[in-house]
Design a protein around this motif. Structure first.
Motif, PDB file in Angstrom:
ATOM      1  N   ARG A   4     -19.560  -0.128 168.297  1.00  0.00           N
ATOM      2  CA  ARG A   4     -19.548   1.225 167.727  1.00  0.00           C
ATOM      3  C   ARG A   4     -20.883   1.533 167.031  1.00  0.00           C
ATOM      4  N   LEU A   5     -21.389   0.568 166.299  1.00  0.00           N
ATOM      5  CA  LEU A   5     -22.666   0.776 165.611  1.00  0.00           C
ATOM      6  C   LEU A   5     -23.801   1.011 166.608  1.00  0.00           C
ATOM      7  N   MET A  12     -17.732   9.703 172.641  1.00  0.00           N
ATOM      8  CA  MET A  12     -16.585   8.905 173.089  1.00  0.00           C
ATOM      9  C   MET A  12     -16.968   7.429 173.151  1.00  0.00           C
ATOM     10  N   ILE A  13     -16.155   6.593 172.538  1.00  0.00           N
ATOM     11  CA  ILE A  13     -16.268   5.150 172.701  1.00  0.00           C
ATOM     12  C   ILE A  13     -14.860   4.643 172.928  1.00  0.00           C
ATOM     13  N   THR A  14     -14.628   3.968 174.051  1.00  0.00           N
ATOM     14  CA  THR A  14     -13.255   3.738 174.470  1.00  0.00           C
ATOM     15  C   THR A  14     -13.131   2.513 175.362  1.00  0.00           C
ATOM     16  N   ARG A  15     -11.924   1.964 175.377  1.00  0.00           N
ATOM     17  CA  ARG A  15     -11.539   0.965 176.375  1.00  0.00           C
ATOM     18  C   ARG A  15     -10.776   1.607 177.531  1.00  0.00           C
ATOM     19  N   THR A  39     -19.389   5.465 175.592  1.00  0.00           N
ATOM     20  CA  THR A  39     -19.549   4.028 175.810  1.00  0.00           C
ATOM     21  C   THR A  39     -18.210   3.433 176.209  1.00  0.00           C
ATOM     22  N   LEU A  40     -18.233   2.661 177.293  1.00  0.00           N
ATOM     23  CA  LEU A  40     -17.057   1.937 177.756  1.00  0.00           C
ATOM     24  C   LEU A  40     -17.091   0.519 177.198  1.00  0.00           C
ATOM     25  N   CYS A  82     -24.096  -7.532 167.185  1.00  0.00           N
ATOM     26  CA  CYS A  82     -24.411  -6.482 168.170  1.00  0.00           C
ATOM     27  C   CYS A  82     -25.805  -6.771 168.731  1.00  0.00           C
ATOM     28  N   GLU A  83     -25.833  -7.464 169.857  1.00  0.00           N
ATOM     29  CA  GLU A  83     -27.090  -7.939 170.418  1.00  0.00           C
ATOM     30  C   GLU A  83     -27.703  -6.930 171.401  1.00  0.00           C
TER      31      GLU A  83
END
Length: 303
Positions: A173-174, A1-4, A184-185, A144-145
């Motif tokens: 996402r990567l 899951m990757i979401t806002r 990931t939120l 993407c740091e």
């Protein structure tokens, strides 16, 4: 899951067991502040950076050496030589990260920092000495740091990714995929903030330090604090400005922050960390902090 979706993430996170992996790293790596000076490109979007006149290379080198000596008492710590062509390399966790069996190379926003990703000696260390497989994100176009933008609960496999000029949604996402996270939120940082790890820390999977002023939406900060309650330090403005949020747990019973952060930490918050099983260890890093980061930014973790 990757979401806002804050509610969906919290519901998922509350059901997750702390069995994803080790809660703290088994080694650390640093990069020496050789050629320490103001990086003008980085100063464009890092409001914490001091003016060029405030940079003291000799003092920064001494304090950095003291940092290595101190944290080496807790876990093995290697330090790579710096390079005057990469003055921000003292903050290597933005460029190199590790997960189970892999090392990850991030994509930096500024060209002066993109040079760090080409370090053959650091790549060879992870590949040939540590035996880790490479995931290289440095050549793709999405910023993407790594663990500057992405704060990770390693015990649960949860990510908290603050979006800014230093990380966009595709970059998030990567990283989510590279670190193999369960969820990931995604959330926006407040204007003027550049990295999530300046305003948020998750400590050994069982406590959090949250600086609400660093979040565009205060509801996100409140939800994260509630997720780790009762062991959630909610920083006031003075603690936020002193880099209390830029702390790190390097063992099950220690939280490390700079002397400046330790002095700003309120007695009530120090007790809260003690109740969570942590003693606070501090190292003088005022010279390093002129570059816009503090103790956690200096430390790369090896999992």
């Amino acid at each position: 899951m990757i979401t806002r979706d804050l509610d969906a993430f919290v519901a998922f996170a509350r059901a997750v067991q702390p069995n994803f992996g080790p809660a703290t790293a088994h080694a650390a790596f640093l990069v020496a502040p050789d050629g320490f000076r103001l990086a003008e490109q980085s100063a464009q979007d890092n409001a914490y950076m001091a003016d060029a006149a405030a940079f003291d290379a000799q003092r920064a080198s001494m304090q950095h050496r003291n940092l290595q000596r101190a944290i080496s008492q807790v876990l093995p710590t290697v330090c790579f030589a710096g390079d005057p062509a990469t003055p921000d390399a003292v903050f290597p966790n933005n460029v190199f990260g590790t997960a189970s069996g892999t090392y990850i190379v991030g994509r930096m926003r500024h060209e002066v920092r993109q040079r760090e990703a080409t370090r053959g000696d650091i790549r060879a260390f992870f590949r040939d000495v540590a035996g880790l497989a490479e995931i290289d994100l440095s050549a793709q176009p999405h910023t993407c740091e790594l663990t500057g933008a992405l704060v990770i609960d390693r015990a649960r496999g949860l990510g908290f990714c603050g979006l800014s000029e230093r990380c966009d949604e595709e970059g998030a996402r990567l990283m989510h995929e590279a670190f193999g996270l369960r969820a990931t939120l995604l959330f926006d940082l407040a204007p003027g903030e550049y990295h999530a790890n300046v305003v948020l820390a998750v400590l050994a999977g069982r406590a959090a330090v949250v600086c609400p002023n660093g979040f565009a939406d205060p509801a996100v900060a409140a939800a994260i604090a509630d997720l780790y309650a009762p062991h959630a330090v909610v920083c006031d403005g003075a603690e936020h400005a002193a880099f209390v949020g830029n702390c790190i747990a390097l063992s099950a019973d220690t939280v490390w922050m700079s002397d400046r952060a330790g002095a700003a930490l309120s007695p009530a918050h120090r007790k809260l960390l003690a109740d969570a099983g942590f003693r606070v260890e501090t190292v003088a890093l005022d010279a390093i902090e002129a570059a816009g980061g503090s103790l956690r930014c200096c430390i790369g973790e090896v999992y």
